[in-house]
Scaffold this active site. Sequence first.
Site, PDB file in Angstrom:
ATOM      1  N   TYR A 311      40.936  39.268  46.132  1.00 26.75           N
ATOM      2  CA  TYR A 311      41.555  38.105  44.727  1.00 26.75           C
ATOM      3  C   TYR A 311      42.489  39.262  44.217  1.00 26.75           C
ATOM      4  O   TYR A 311      42.902  40.692  44.150  1.00 26.75           O
ATOM      5  CB  TYR A 311      40.537  38.906  43.757  1.00 26.75           C
ATOM      6  CG  TYR A 311      38.888  38.055  43.422  1.00 26.75           C
ATOM      7  CD1 TYR A 311      39.079  37.057  44.097  1.00 26.75           C
ATOM      8  CD2 TYR A 311      37.939  38.828  43.765  1.00 26.75           C
ATOM      9  CE1 TYR A 311      37.511  36.587  44.072  1.00 26.75           C
ATOM     10  CE2 TYR A 311      37.242  38.161  43.641  1.00 26.75           C
ATOM     11  CZ  TYR A 311      36.375  37.561  43.597  1.00 26.75           C
ATOM     12  OH  TYR A 311      35.228  36.613  43.986  1.00 26.75           O
ATOM     13  N   PHE A 312      43.834  38.369  44.235  1.00 24.11           N
ATOM     14  CA  PHE A 312      45.523  39.373  43.552  1.00 24.11           C
ATOM     15  C   PHE A 312      45.220  39.025  42.076  1.00 24.11           C
ATOM     16  O   PHE A 312      45.747  37.907  41.941  1.00 24.11           O
ATOM     17  CB  PHE A 312      46.301  38.299  43.797  1.00 24.11           C
ATOM     18  CG  PHE A 312      46.462  38.778  45.548  1.00 24.11           C
ATOM     19  CD1 PHE A 312      47.336  39.707  46.186  1.00 24.11           C
ATOM     20  CD2 PHE A 312      45.548  37.941  46.795  1.00 24.11           C
ATOM     21  CE1 PHE A 312      46.992  39.614  48.175  1.00 24.11           C
ATOM     22  CE2 PHE A 312      45.848  37.334  47.909  1.00 24.11           C
ATOM     23  CZ  PHE A 312      46.497  38.475  48.640  1.00 24.11           C
ATOM     24  N   ASP A 313      44.631  40.096  41.787  1.00 19.39           N
ATOM     25  CA  ASP A 313      44.406  40.054  39.928  1.00 19.39           C
ATOM     26  C   ASP A 313      46.130  39.833  38.576  1.00 19.39           C
ATOM     27  O   ASP A 313      45.612  39.072  38.272  1.00 19.39           O
ATOM     28  CB  ASP A 313      43.863  41.472  39.758  1.00 19.39           C
ATOM     29  CG  ASP A 313      42.419  41.233  40.226  1.00 19.39           C
ATOM     30  OD1 ASP A 313      41.320  40.171  40.685  1.00 19.39           O
ATOM     31  OD2 ASP A 313      41.865  42.071  39.854  1.00 19.39           O
ATOM     32  N   GLY A 315      48.591  38.675  40.798  1.00 18.06           N
ATOM     33  CA  GLY A 315      49.650  37.395  41.499  1.00 18.06           C
ATOM     34  C   GLY A 315      48.420  35.418  40.783  1.00 18.06           C
ATOM     35  O   GLY A 315      48.862  35.193  40.442  1.00 18.06           O
ATOM     36  N   LEU A 318      47.413  36.729  36.801  1.00 17.46           N
ATOM     37  CA  LEU A 318      48.285  37.118  35.302  1.00 17.46           C
ATOM     38  C   LEU A 318      47.520  38.081  34.093  1.00 17.46           C
ATOM     39  O   LEU A 318      47.106  37.432  33.195  1.00 17.46           O
ATOM     40  CB  LEU A 318      48.561  36.502  34.276  1.00 17.46           C
ATOM     41  CG  LEU A 318      49.227  34.978  35.627  1.00 17.46           C
ATOM     42  CD1 LEU A 318      50.058  33.304  34.495  1.00 17.46           C
ATOM     43  CD2 LEU A 318      50.446  35.994  36.423  1.00 17.46           C
ATOM     44  N   ASN A 396      34.079  40.519  35.979  1.00 12.53           N
ATOM     45  CA  ASN A 396      33.152  41.500  36.297  1.00 12.53           C
ATOM     46  C   ASN A 396      34.075  43.446  35.577  1.00 12.53           C
ATOM     47  O   ASN A 396      33.347  43.926  35.405  1.00 12.53           O
ATOM     48  CB  ASN A 396      32.294  41.670  37.275  1.00 12.53           C
ATOM     49  CG  ASN A 396      33.220  42.004  38.670  1.00 12.53           C
ATOM     50  OD1 ASN A 396      34.484  41.010  38.261  1.00 12.53           O
ATOM     51  ND2 ASN A 396      32.770  42.903  39.253  1.00 12.53           N
ATOM     52  N   TYR A 397      34.858  43.649  36.084  1.00 15.57           N
ATOM     53  CA  TYR A 397      35.991  44.776  36.405  1.00 15.57           C
ATOM     54  C   TYR A 397      36.470  45.006  35.510  1.00 15.57           C
ATOM     55  O   TYR A 397      37.512  43.879  34.725  1.00 15.57           O
ATOM     56  CB  TYR A 397      36.912  44.307  37.495  1.00 15.57           C
ATOM     57  CG  TYR A 397      35.903  45.309  38.480  1.00 15.57           C
ATOM     58  CD1 TYR A 397      35.691  46.917  38.199  1.00 15.57           C
ATOM     59  CD2 TYR A 397      35.112  45.228  39.607  1.00 15.57           C
ATOM     60  CE1 TYR A 397      34.616  47.525  39.189  1.00 15.57           C
ATOM     61  CE2 TYR A 397      34.542  45.836  40.642  1.00 15.57           C
ATOM     62  CZ  TYR A 397      33.988  46.984  40.769  1.00 15.57           C
ATOM     63  OH  TYR A 397      33.547  47.723  41.562  1.00 15.57           O
ATOM     64  N   ASP A 398      37.118  46.595  34.432  1.00 19.95           N
ATOM     65  CA  ASP A 398      37.782  46.205  33.310  1.00 19.95           C
ATOM     66  C   ASP A 398      38.190  47.911  34.443  1.00 19.95           C
ATOM     67  O   ASP A 398      38.609  48.282  35.098  1.00 19.95           O
ATOM     68  CB  ASP A 398      36.759  46.893  32.124  1.00 19.95           C
ATOM     69  CG  ASP A 398      36.240  45.891  31.532  1.00 19.95           C
ATOM     70  OD1 ASP A 398      36.354  45.997  30.597  1.00 19.95           O
ATOM     71  OD2 ASP A 398      34.700  45.418  32.537  1.00 19.95           O
ATOM     72  N   HIS A 607      35.119  50.899  47.409  1.00 16.84           N
ATOM     73  CA  HIS A 607      34.174  51.353  47.244  1.00 16.84           C
ATOM     74  C   HIS A 607      32.906  50.478  47.761  1.00 16.84           C
ATOM     75  O   HIS A 607      32.742  49.822  48.065  1.00 16.84           O
ATOM     76  CB  HIS A 607      34.277  50.487  45.838  1.00 16.84           C
ATOM     77  CG  HIS A 607      33.249  50.742  44.427  1.00 16.84           C
ATOM     78  ND1 HIS A 607      32.809  49.544  43.175  1.00 16.84           N
ATOM     79  CD2 HIS A 607      32.491  51.848  44.420  1.00 16.84           C
ATOM     80  CE1 HIS A 607      32.136  50.249  42.293  1.00 16.84           C
ATOM     81  NE2 HIS A 607      31.539  51.042  43.081  1.00 16.84           N
TER      82      HIS A 607
END
Length: 675
Positions: A311-313, A315, A318, A396-398, A607
Amino acid sequence: MNCSCSSSQHVQRSRSLGDGSGAPYATLSGTELELAAEILRQHGALTATHRIAYIGLDEPDRREVTAGRAVARRARIQLLDIESGLARAISVDLGTSTIARDDEIDAEFDGQVPLLQEEHAIIRELVGADARWADALLARGIDDPSTVALAGLSAGRYPIEGERGRRMARVLGHHQPTPLTMPWAHPIDGLVAFVDLASRSVVDVIDTGAMPIPQETADYHVPGTFGPERTTQKPIVISQPEGPSFSFDGDVISWEKWSLRVGYDMREGLILHGIGFEDDGRVRPIVHRASIAEMLVPYGDPGPVRFWQNYFDTGEYLLGRLVNSLELGCDCVGDITYLDVPIADALGNVKILPNAICIHEEDAGVLWKHTEQFTGTSDVRRQRRLVISFFVTVGNYDYGFYWYLYLDGKIEFEAKATGLVFTAAYDERTSRFASELAPGLAAPYHQHLFCARLDMAVDEGTAVIDEIDVGALPIDDDNLHGSAIGFTATRLRSEHEGRRRANSSVDRTWRVSSTNAKNRLGRPVSYVLATEGKPVLLAQPESVIASRARFATADLWVTEYDVNERYPAGDVVNQSAPEQGLPAFIADDASLENTDLVLWHTFGLTHFPRTEDWPIMPVDICGFALKPHDFFDRNPTLDVPASTSACACAHEDKGSASSEHHLHHLSVRPPSADA
C-alpha cells in the site's frame, strides 16, 4: 474518545489554516477551493459524472519566487470520470479563471488516480451481493454477508490476465457478528475478491479453501474486556500560565528564533515552508520545503490470497484527507493551538477538517550543563521544542507525524505507528511469513517506509552535498600509537552518485553546504542529515513492488530541484507503471554541484509482529534529524536564560521532614595541587 485526563488542566486555541492571503505557498483557502471547482464547471470539466480525486496547491517554481517575480496562484487537480473511467490532470489558474494545463492520465501507462471514498461503498455493495462470495462465506459458517467487514484495497499492478488498464480493487473480509465486535480479530482467510470499479463488477472471487476463523475477542474498546483499569496513576499537570511562546501571522508561525509557514495538503498532509532561524538580526533559511511525500506499507506474505498487499498510503489513499480531529488532553497535552484545515470533497464542496494540526511546546530535557571546578560555577539550561503534528487513520493502522524544532537549530521528524496490525489466519504455511498473535490469528511480516522530501535552502543560494564517514586513521609517522580518528568527505557530484545507502558502522551522514556562505572561521555553513540506518525495502529488486517503489530501495536520493518533481513514486501511484518517480527524475544524471538540492530520505520500520502488539499496538517510532554543522559561529543557545519556574532548589521549607520536595546541595571543591 475515552481519555483519563482532565481538560481543565489544559488550554485550547483554534485557528483556520488557509488565510486566503495569496502568498505563493499558502494553503488553498476554502474560497479558493470553491473557485477552482467553479472554474472546472465553467469549462465543462466537472460534470455530474466527474469526481475530484485530488486537489491541492500547484506550487510555483521556488526560483521564480526567490527572484521576486510574480507567480500565478493555481490549483492542481486529478479528475476522474466515473462512467468512462478516464482521468485527467488539470491545473487551474485562480487569477484568470482559466485552465492552464489539461493532460490525459493514461491508465495503461501512468496508472489510476487515488481511490475515491465513495468507491468503498461501491465495493461493499458489489461484493456483498455476489453469489460466489456468499457461497464462500457459507462454506465458512457465515450465512449473513452483512456481518462481514470488507476492506477495499489498492490492487497494485500485477501481470494478471485482463487487468491491464482497468481500475481495480482487491477485497478482503473480516467477520463482525455484532456492531461492537472488533473485526480484525476474525479474518476470513483463503478468500479474496477482485473488483473492477469502472464497470462496477466483481471480476473474480479467489477461494483457496476455508480456514478456521479465529474466535478470541479483541474488543479492547469495551470497558472490562481485559480486566479492570489501573488506579495507580497520579495526575501530571502541564501548565503555561502566560500562554505559549509562539505566535501567528496568518499561516506563518514564529517561535523563539524560528519562523516557518504551516501548510496542508490532502495527499501529503502537513507541509512546512520557508523554515528559517534568526541569527544576528536576520532570518537565515534552512529548508525551503519539508514534507513526508510518500508512505509505503509492503507486506511479505507471497501466498495466492495476499501476494498483492502493498500500500502507498500517500499516493493511493491520500492520507492527508484521513486526518483525525485531535482532542485536548488525549492526543495533545498542555497549552495547545489547533489548526482547522479546508479540503474539497469529490464534488468540489469544501469540508473543514477540525483540529487537524496540533501545535504546542514541550520541555525536552537538558539543553546544556556544566559544573566547573576551577571557577566554582555550575550552570544548566533546559531544552524545549516546538511540536507540529497530525494523526491519520489509514484502515487498520494509525500514524502520527511529528515535526520538532529545537532551541539549538536542530530539526527532527518522528513517525509514530500504532493501531491494529492487518490480520490473517495462522497455519503451517503462514508460519514462515507471519507471527501468531492469538490462537489461530496471524499478522504477516511487513514494513512501514516513509519518504521525506527535503528541499534544502542552507543560507539560500546554491549548495553541494558530501557523504561523511568516520573511522580510525592508519598508523603512520603522525599516528604512531594508532589512536587517531577522523572522517572522509566524499562529494556527490551527480544525481546517479546521489543514490546512497546508509552505513551505521561508519556513522554515515550527509552534509549539505552552502557554496557562498561561510562562518567566522571561513568554513562553509551546512546542515547534516542524520539517519537511523534501518532496512529499506526488503523485497527482491526484480519484484513488482520494488519496480513501483524504487524510491524505497535506497536511504537517500539527491536531485537537482525541479518544480515538477514532487513525489518519489510519481504523480500517479495507484496501479502505477514501473520505474516512475525518482528513477525517472535522475535519468538525466543532472549535476549536484552549485545548485538547489532536494534530499529524498527513505526511513522506517520493519515489523515482525509480537504478542505485545495485540490487540492494539503500542506506538513504534522512527525518524531522522537535520543538525547544524558550522552553521552558527558558536553555540546559538548561550542567550537561553536559566529556568525561573518554581523548583526544588528554590524550596524554602528546608527543615521540614514531611516536605514533598527535597533540597540537594552541590559542593564544589576548588582545585588543589593533588587534584
